[in-house]
Design an enzyme around this catalytic site. Structure first.
Site, PDB file in Angstrom:
ATOM      1  N   GLN A   1       2.371   1.085  -5.910  1.00 31.23           N
ATOM      2  CA  GLN A   1       1.338   0.008  -5.399  1.00 31.23           C
ATOM      3  C   GLN A   1       1.554  -0.196  -4.143  1.00 31.23           C
ATOM      4  O   GLN A   1       0.270  -0.698  -3.635  1.00 31.23           O
ATOM      5  CB  GLN A   1       1.904  -1.142  -6.329  1.00 31.23           C
ATOM      6  CG  GLN A   1       0.927  -2.407  -6.197  1.00 31.23           C
ATOM      7  CD  GLN A   1       0.236  -2.614  -7.824  1.00 31.23           C
ATOM      8  OE1 GLN A   1       0.836  -2.974  -8.745  1.00 31.23           O
ATOM      9  NE2 GLN A   1      -1.077  -2.350  -7.808  1.00 31.23           N
TER      10      GLN A   1
ATOM     11  N   HIS B   1       6.553   0.920  -6.928  1.00 26.48           N
ATOM     12  CA  HIS B   1       6.099   0.978  -5.525  1.00 26.48           C
ATOM     13  C   HIS B   1       5.170   1.945  -5.016  1.00 26.48           C
ATOM     14  O   HIS B   1       4.578   1.793  -3.872  1.00 26.48           O
ATOM     15  CB  HIS B   1       7.511   1.200  -4.785  1.00 26.48           C
ATOM     16  CG  HIS B   1       8.435  -0.221  -4.764  1.00 26.48           C
ATOM     17  ND1 HIS B   1       8.811  -0.674  -5.803  1.00 26.48           N
ATOM     18  CD2 HIS B   1       8.581  -0.877  -3.745  1.00 26.48           C
ATOM     19  CE1 HIS B   1       9.506  -1.837  -5.356  1.00 26.48           C
ATOM     20  NE2 HIS B   1       9.303  -2.008  -4.181  1.00 26.48           N
TER      21      HIS B   1
ATOM     22  N   LYS C   1     -12.502  -0.665 -28.185  1.00 24.45           N
ATOM     23  CA  LYS C   1     -11.890   0.690 -28.887  1.00 24.45           C
ATOM     24  C   LYS C   1     -10.616   0.911 -28.575  1.00 24.45           C
ATOM     25  O   LYS C   1      -9.712   1.512 -29.268  1.00 24.45           O
ATOM     26  CB  LYS C   1     -12.906   1.809 -28.477  1.00 24.45           C
ATOM     27  CG  LYS C   1     -14.400   1.585 -28.809  1.00 24.45           C
ATOM     28  CD  LYS C   1     -14.756   1.925 -30.168  1.00 24.45           C
ATOM     29  CE  LYS C   1     -16.264   1.604 -30.550  1.00 24.45           C
ATOM     30  NZ  LYS C   1     -16.716   0.336 -30.650  1.00 24.45           N
TER      31      LYS C   1
ATOM     32  N   ASP D   1       0.673  -8.989  -1.929  1.00 24.89           N
ATOM     33  CA  ASP D   1       0.740  -9.953  -2.972  1.00 24.89           C
ATOM     34  C   ASP D   1      -0.490 -11.424  -2.991  1.00 24.89           C
ATOM     35  O   ASP D   1      -0.594 -11.908  -3.836  1.00 24.89           O
ATOM     36  CB  ASP D   1       2.176 -10.938  -2.960  1.00 24.89           C
ATOM     37  CG  ASP D   1       3.141 -10.014  -3.125  1.00 24.89           C
ATOM     38  OD1 ASP D   1       3.023  -8.784  -3.765  1.00 24.89           O
ATOM     39  OD2 ASP D   1       4.365 -10.340  -3.167  1.00 24.89           O
TER      40      ASP D   1
ATOM     41  N   SER E   1       8.859 -14.197   5.446  1.00 20.24           N
ATOM     42  CA  SER E   1       8.778 -13.823   6.916  1.00 20.24           C
ATOM     43  C   SER E   1       7.913 -14.823   7.860  1.00 20.24           C
ATOM     44  O   SER E   1       8.464 -15.097   8.881  1.00 20.24           O
ATOM     45  CB  SER E   1       8.000 -12.291   7.115  1.00 20.24           C
ATOM     46  OG  SER E   1       8.793 -11.631   6.364  1.00 20.24           O
TER      47      SER E   1
HETATM   48  O1  F6P Z   1       6.228  -7.585  -0.531  1.00 15.33           O
HETATM   49  C1  F6P Z   1       6.100  -8.041  -1.689  1.00 15.33           C
HETATM   50  C2  F6P Z   1       6.418  -7.019  -2.787  1.00 15.33           C
HETATM   51  O2  F6P Z   1       6.207  -5.884  -2.745  1.00 15.33           O
HETATM   52  C3  F6P Z   1       6.391  -7.723  -4.153  1.00 15.33           C
HETATM   53  O3  F6P Z   1       5.117  -7.352  -4.798  1.00 15.33           O
HETATM   54  C4  F6P Z   1       7.664  -7.167  -4.866  1.00 15.33           C
HETATM   55  O4  F6P Z   1       7.845  -7.738  -5.953  1.00 15.33           O
HETATM   56  C5  F6P Z   1       8.496  -6.950  -3.796  1.00 15.33           C
HETATM   57  O5  F6P Z   1       7.984  -7.070  -2.582  1.00 15.33           O
HETATM   58  C6  F6P Z   1       9.371  -5.837  -4.132  1.00 15.33           C
HETATM   59  O6  F6P Z   1      10.366  -6.015  -3.062  1.00 15.33           O
HETATM   60  P1  F6P Z   1      11.502  -4.821  -2.652  1.00 15.33           P
HETATM   61  O7  F6P Z   1      10.655  -3.482  -2.431  1.00 15.33           O
HETATM   62  O8  F6P Z   1      12.259  -5.323  -1.633  1.00 15.33           O
HETATM   63  O9  F6P Z   1      12.385  -4.887  -3.814  1.00 15.33           O
END
Ligand code: F6P
Length: 298
Positions: free
Chosen positions: A253, A251, A216, A128, A106
């Protein structure tokens, strides 16, 4: 003054907090802030909402993950003629400034638009943490904390049932920063990342050494970009003769409420962005370097 804003590429926690803060600053100074829906595509389609602070201040945006404006990946801007057409479209629509929140792709598109004469500010916003020019990208802290939460939970059962190996796959594309952060924070024993390849034999030795040194159980994070989670799960089972469990965060994450730190970064990035616009300094990206919020060339 008409300021357009887009959230582009993968969303990240903090985008909404940024929008809220910038809208507050714009409203105070009588600038119009226009949010285009779905990233760059929203500009092409002139699909927008007005971001008056009065209208959005009651939405508790600061605490919300994702993006009110939706995001999108828009590959067209990689192509020269399409980029020029896109710039013409912006001129037709009449945007004085464009604020682009996003990651690597972007911001590369933003740089090209800025080179074509568009007044623009870039904002590094990706879980990232992989943008050149800044030591921190908005959303990274929230993503790391997600990994730690998963590891914390796994450790409850790992301590109760010792002797196993746990593989936790993190997002990050081909960039291992999230997986590595878990190692740096002391939550993982090993982090497998594309930037630091390791052979199967080395890995087996490393894990055996950890157990011999008194571990452990063993926690290993792995960056999704390696694409080897399933492979290691099978391979290590045989090579170590131990149970190996995998957890893929996926996701989860990228979602969720931003941490206090990401909300702080969002507000500081918004203030920096507004200052650049007010001072009429274009072609910059707001950034965080050596403990300071500042700006650098896109
Ligand atoms: O925005 C970065 C990211 O979240 C990366 O960590 C991940 O690999 C990618 O986007 C996933 O993208 P999409 O949701 O478009 O598959």
């Amino acid at each position: 003054m008409k300021i357009g804003i887009i959230t582009s590429g993968g969303d990240c926690p903090g985008m909404n907090a940024f929008i809220l803060e910038l809208s507050k600053l714009c409203s105070k100074n009588n600038y119009d802030l226009i949010g285009y829906i779905g990233g760059y595509k929203g500009i092409e389609e002139n699909n927008f909402i007005k971001l008056n602070f009065d209208n959005i201040s009651g939405m508790a945006l600061g605490k919300k993950g994702g993006s009110l404006l939706l995001t999108g990946r828009y590959e067209d801007l990689k192509i020269g003629e399409k980029l020029i057409k896109f710039k013409q479209r912006i001129d037709e629509i009449g945007i004085d400034w464009l604020v682009v929140l996003g990651g690597d792709g972007s911001l590369q598109a933003a740089k090209k638009l800025s080179d074509l004469g568009l007044k623009l500010v870039g904002v590094p916003a990706t879980i990232d943490n992989n943008i050149i020019g800044t030591e921190y990208t908005m959303g990274f802290d929230t993503a790391i904390n997600k990994t730690l939460q998963v590891i914390n939970d796994i450790e409850d059962t790992a301590t109760a049932m010792p002797g196993k190996v746990y593989i936790i796959e993190t997002l990050g594309g081909n960039c291992g920063n999230i997986a590595k952060a878990a190692l740096d924070e002391g939550a993982a024993d090993i982090a497998l990342i594309p930037e630091n390849p390791i052979s199967d034999d080395e890995l087996v030795k490393l894990i055996k050494d950890k157990f011999n040194e008194g571990n452990k159980y063993l926690i290993m994070t792995i960056c999704e970009g390696l694409n080897k989670t399933m492979y290691y799960s099978e391979f290590l089972k045989k090579a170590l003769n131990k149970k190996v469990h995998i957890s893929i965060i996926g996701h989860q994450q990228r979602g969720g409420s931003p941490t206090a730190y990401d909300r702080y970064v969002a507000r500081r990035f918004a203030t920096q962005t507004f200052d650049l616009i007010k001072k009429d300094i274009s072609g910059k990206m707001v950034c965080y370097i050596s403990g300071k919020f500042k700006n650098c060339d896109l």
